[in-house]
Write a protein that holds these residues in place. Structure first.
Motif, PDB file in Angstrom:
ATOM      1  N   PRO A 295     -58.239 -12.094  32.551  1.00 21.33           N
ATOM      2  CA  PRO A 295     -57.123 -12.408  33.460  1.00 21.33           C
ATOM      3  C   PRO A 295     -55.832 -11.687  33.075  1.00 21.33           C
ATOM      4  O   PRO A 295     -55.119 -11.174  33.942  1.00 21.33           O
ATOM      5  CB  PRO A 295     -56.987 -13.929  33.320  1.00 21.33           C
ATOM      6  CG  PRO A 295     -58.340 -14.391  32.901  1.00 21.33           C
ATOM      7  CD  PRO A 295     -58.865 -13.321  32.003  1.00 21.33           C
ATOM      8  N   TYR A 298     -56.184  -7.966  33.894  1.00 22.97           N
ATOM      9  CA  TYR A 298     -56.140  -7.747  35.348  1.00 22.97           C
ATOM     10  C   TYR A 298     -54.699  -7.772  35.845  1.00 22.97           C
ATOM     11  O   TYR A 298     -54.275  -6.893  36.618  1.00 22.97           O
ATOM     12  CB  TYR A 298     -56.970  -8.796  36.075  1.00 22.97           C
ATOM     13  CG  TYR A 298     -56.797  -8.708  37.579  1.00 22.97           C
ATOM     14  CD1 TYR A 298     -57.407  -7.671  38.291  1.00 22.97           C
ATOM     15  CD2 TYR A 298     -56.004  -9.615  38.267  1.00 22.97           C
ATOM     16  CE1 TYR A 298     -57.226  -7.560  39.669  1.00 22.97           C
ATOM     17  CE2 TYR A 298     -55.818  -9.512  39.634  1.00 22.97           C
ATOM     18  CZ  TYR A 298     -56.419  -8.483  40.322  1.00 22.97           C
ATOM     19  OH  TYR A 298     -56.228  -8.372  41.682  1.00 22.97           O
ATOM     20  N   GLU A 299     -53.940  -8.765  35.418  1.00 25.40           N
ATOM     21  CA  GLU A 299     -52.540  -8.858  35.836  1.00 25.40           C
ATOM     22  C   GLU A 299     -51.739  -7.672  35.336  1.00 25.40           C
ATOM     23  O   GLU A 299     -50.763  -7.264  35.958  1.00 25.40           O
ATOM     24  CB  GLU A 299     -51.923 -10.168  35.335  1.00 25.40           C
ATOM     25  CG  GLU A 299     -52.451 -11.412  36.016  1.00 25.40           C
ATOM     26  CD  GLU A 299     -52.164 -11.406  37.515  1.00 25.40           C
ATOM     27  OE1 GLU A 299     -51.096 -10.900  37.909  1.00 25.40           O
ATOM     28  OE2 GLU A 299     -53.023 -11.900  38.282  1.00 25.40           O
ATOM     29  N   ARG A 300     -52.152  -7.131  34.202  1.00 23.81           N
ATOM     30  CA  ARG A 300     -51.390  -6.033  33.604  1.00 23.81           C
ATOM     31  C   ARG A 300     -51.673  -4.686  34.269  1.00 23.81           C
ATOM     32  O   ARG A 300     -50.770  -3.894  34.514  1.00 23.81           O
ATOM     33  CB  ARG A 300     -51.728  -5.952  32.107  1.00 23.81           C
ATOM     34  CG  ARG A 300     -50.976  -4.875  31.345  1.00 23.81           C
ATOM     35  CD  ARG A 300     -49.487  -5.179  31.338  1.00 23.81           C
ATOM     36  NE  ARG A 300     -48.754  -4.090  30.730  1.00 23.81           N
ATOM     37  CZ  ARG A 300     -48.433  -2.965  31.365  1.00 23.81           C
ATOM     38  NH1 ARG A 300     -48.792  -2.800  32.619  1.00 23.81           N
ATOM     39  NH2 ARG A 300     -47.747  -2.023  30.752  1.00 23.81           N
ATOM     40  N   HIS A 302     -54.416  -4.121  37.014  1.00 25.66           N
ATOM     41  CA  HIS A 302     -55.018  -4.130  38.355  1.00 25.66           C
ATOM     42  C   HIS A 302     -56.048  -3.006  38.508  1.00 25.66           C
ATOM     43  O   HIS A 302     -56.072  -2.277  39.507  1.00 25.66           O
ATOM     44  CB  HIS A 302     -53.931  -4.000  39.430  1.00 25.66           C
ATOM     45  CG  HIS A 302     -53.012  -5.178  39.495  1.00 25.66           C
ATOM     46  ND1 HIS A 302     -53.305  -6.320  40.216  1.00 25.66           N
ATOM     47  CD2 HIS A 302     -51.802  -5.389  38.915  1.00 25.66           C
ATOM     48  CE1 HIS A 302     -52.315  -7.188  40.091  1.00 25.66           C
ATOM     49  NE2 HIS A 302     -51.398  -6.645  39.296  1.00 25.66           N
TER      50      HIS A 302
END
Length: 315
Positions: A295, A298-300, A302
Motif C-alpha cells: 500500500p 502504491y501510494e508513492r 502508482h
C-alpha cells in the motif's frame, strides 16, 4: 412628487425581496444551530446544507498516471530513525548500526526482503577497451571507487575456449556502507539480468562479506509478451507483503508493480550521487516497519497506472 412615488413603487418589491432573503438565511442558520443542539453535525453535513458536493471540495483531484525515479532529495524527512506506521504500529526495537546511531527493527515482523538490481543500480560497468581515459580520470579525481575485472563471456574463441572480457566497474557512492547498514534489518537478494559469467565475479568483489543470501542471474528471469528478462519475485516467496525490489528499470518488476522501487540510473559521470545512503536506505528503513509494503509503495509510485499508461495491463 410623482417621481418619488414611482421610485418607491420600483424599489419596494426589491426591498421586500432582500428582507425575505435575509429571513431565509436567518432561518437556515437557526436550523444549523438547532442541529448542533441535538448533535454536532459533521463538516461534510454542513457543506451539504449549503449545496456543496462532498467529492468536489473534500476529495483531492485524481492524480494522473505518473512515474518518476527517486530524486536525490526525496524522502529525507524520514531522517535517521523512520517513523512508525500511522495505524497498527508493530512492536519495534533498536539495533546498533555502523557509524553510530541505531536503526529501528520491527520485532513482531519477519525481516524485510530487499531484492537489489546490479547494473546501474549498485554499479555501472564499461568494456575497458572502449572506456575513454578522461572518464576514468575524472571519476578517480572525484573520489569514485572503481576496479577492473576479468569475466567469462558466453561467446567462444577459437578451439571452443571461452572468451575473456575486461570491464571497468564503478561503484555507486556509499555502496559498502549501504549494504552493511541494510543487512542489519533486511535479508538481501541480488537479482540481475546479467549473465553469471560476468555478474558472479563482480558481486564477489563488492560483497566480500557475503551479505547477499541469494544471487539470481539471467536464467532466473522470465520473458513476457511485453518485455524480456522480467524479474518474478514469486520465485522467492508466495507472500510478498514484506518484499521489495530496487531497480533502475521499472519493467523488471512488471509482474509485481506494487513491490517495486524505481531508482535513478547510475553512471560514471555521477561521482556525487547520493541515492543509496540519502534516499533509498531511509525509505527501506521505513518500509521495514510496515506489515505490508505494497500500500505504501502504491501510494508513492502508482506503478500499476504507469504500466497501464504504457499499454501493459496491471498485474
Amino acid at each position: 412628487m410623482m417621481a418619488e412615488l414611482a421610485a418607491s413603487e420600483v424599489y419596494a418589491p426589491r426591498t421586500i425581496q432582500l428582507w425575505r432573503a435575509l429571513l431565509n438565511w436567518l432561518a437556515f442558520f437557526f436550523q444549523i444551530f438547532a442541529q448542533v443542539l441535538r448533535g454536532t453535525p459533521s463538516f461534510t453535513q454542513v457543506l451539504s446544507y449549503v449545496g456543496l458536493h462532498h467529492g468536489s471540495l473534500l476529495s483531492p483531484p485524481h492524480a494522473p498516471p505518473h512515474f518518476k525515479p527517486l530524486p536525490v532529495v526525496e524522502l529525507s524527512e524520514f531522517g535517521e530513525d523512520p517513523p512508525s506506521p500511522p495505524t497498527h504500529p508493530p512492536l519495534a526495537s533498536s539495533v546498533p548500526i555502523a557509524g553510530g546511531g541505531r536503526a529501528l527493527v520491527a520485532s513482531s515482523l519477519e525481516k524485510l526482503t530487499v531484492v537489489l538490481d546490479l547494473d546501474e543500480t549498485l554499479v555501472c560497468a564499461y568494456e575497458t577497451s572502449s572506456l575513454p581515459a578522461v572518464i576514468r580520470a575524472r571519476a578517480t579525481e572525484a573520489g569514485l571507487k572503481w576496479f577492473e575485472l576479468e569475466c567469462v563471456s558466453s561467446d567462444k574463441e577459437f578451439e571452443g575456449k571461452p572468451k575473456i572480457n575486461y570491464v571497468t566497474v564503478f561503484e555507486r557512492p556509499g555502496l559498502k556502507d549501504f549494504l552493511e547498514q541494510l543487512s542489519e534489518f533486511a535479508d538481501l537478494v541480488l537479482f540481475t539480468a546479467g549473465l553469471e559469467g560476468y555478474a558472479r565475479p563482480l558481486v564477489d568483489r563488492i560483497d566480500a562479506e557475503n551479505r547477499f543470501s541469494h544471487r539470481l542471474y539471467r536464467p532466473s528471469t522470465i520473458s513476457t509478451e511485453y518485455r524480456e528478462h522480467v524479474k518474478d519475485l514469486s520465485c522467492l516467496s508466495k507472500d510478498l507483503c514484506r518484499t521489495v525490489i530496487v531497480d533502475n528499470n521499472p519493467f523488471s518488476f512488471l509482474l509485481q508493480p506494487m513491490n517495486g522501487i524505481p531508482c535513478v540510473p547510475f553512471s560514471a559521470g555521477q561521482p556525487h550521487d547520493e541515492q543509496l545512503l540519502e534516499v533509498i536506505l531511509p525509505l527501506l528503513k521505513h518500509l521495514s516497519l510496515q506489515k505490508d509494503v505494497r500500500p505504501f509503495l502504491y501510494e508513492r509510485f502508482h506503478m500499476p497506472e504507469w504500466f497501464q499508461k504504457h499499454s501493459i495491463p496491471a498485474s
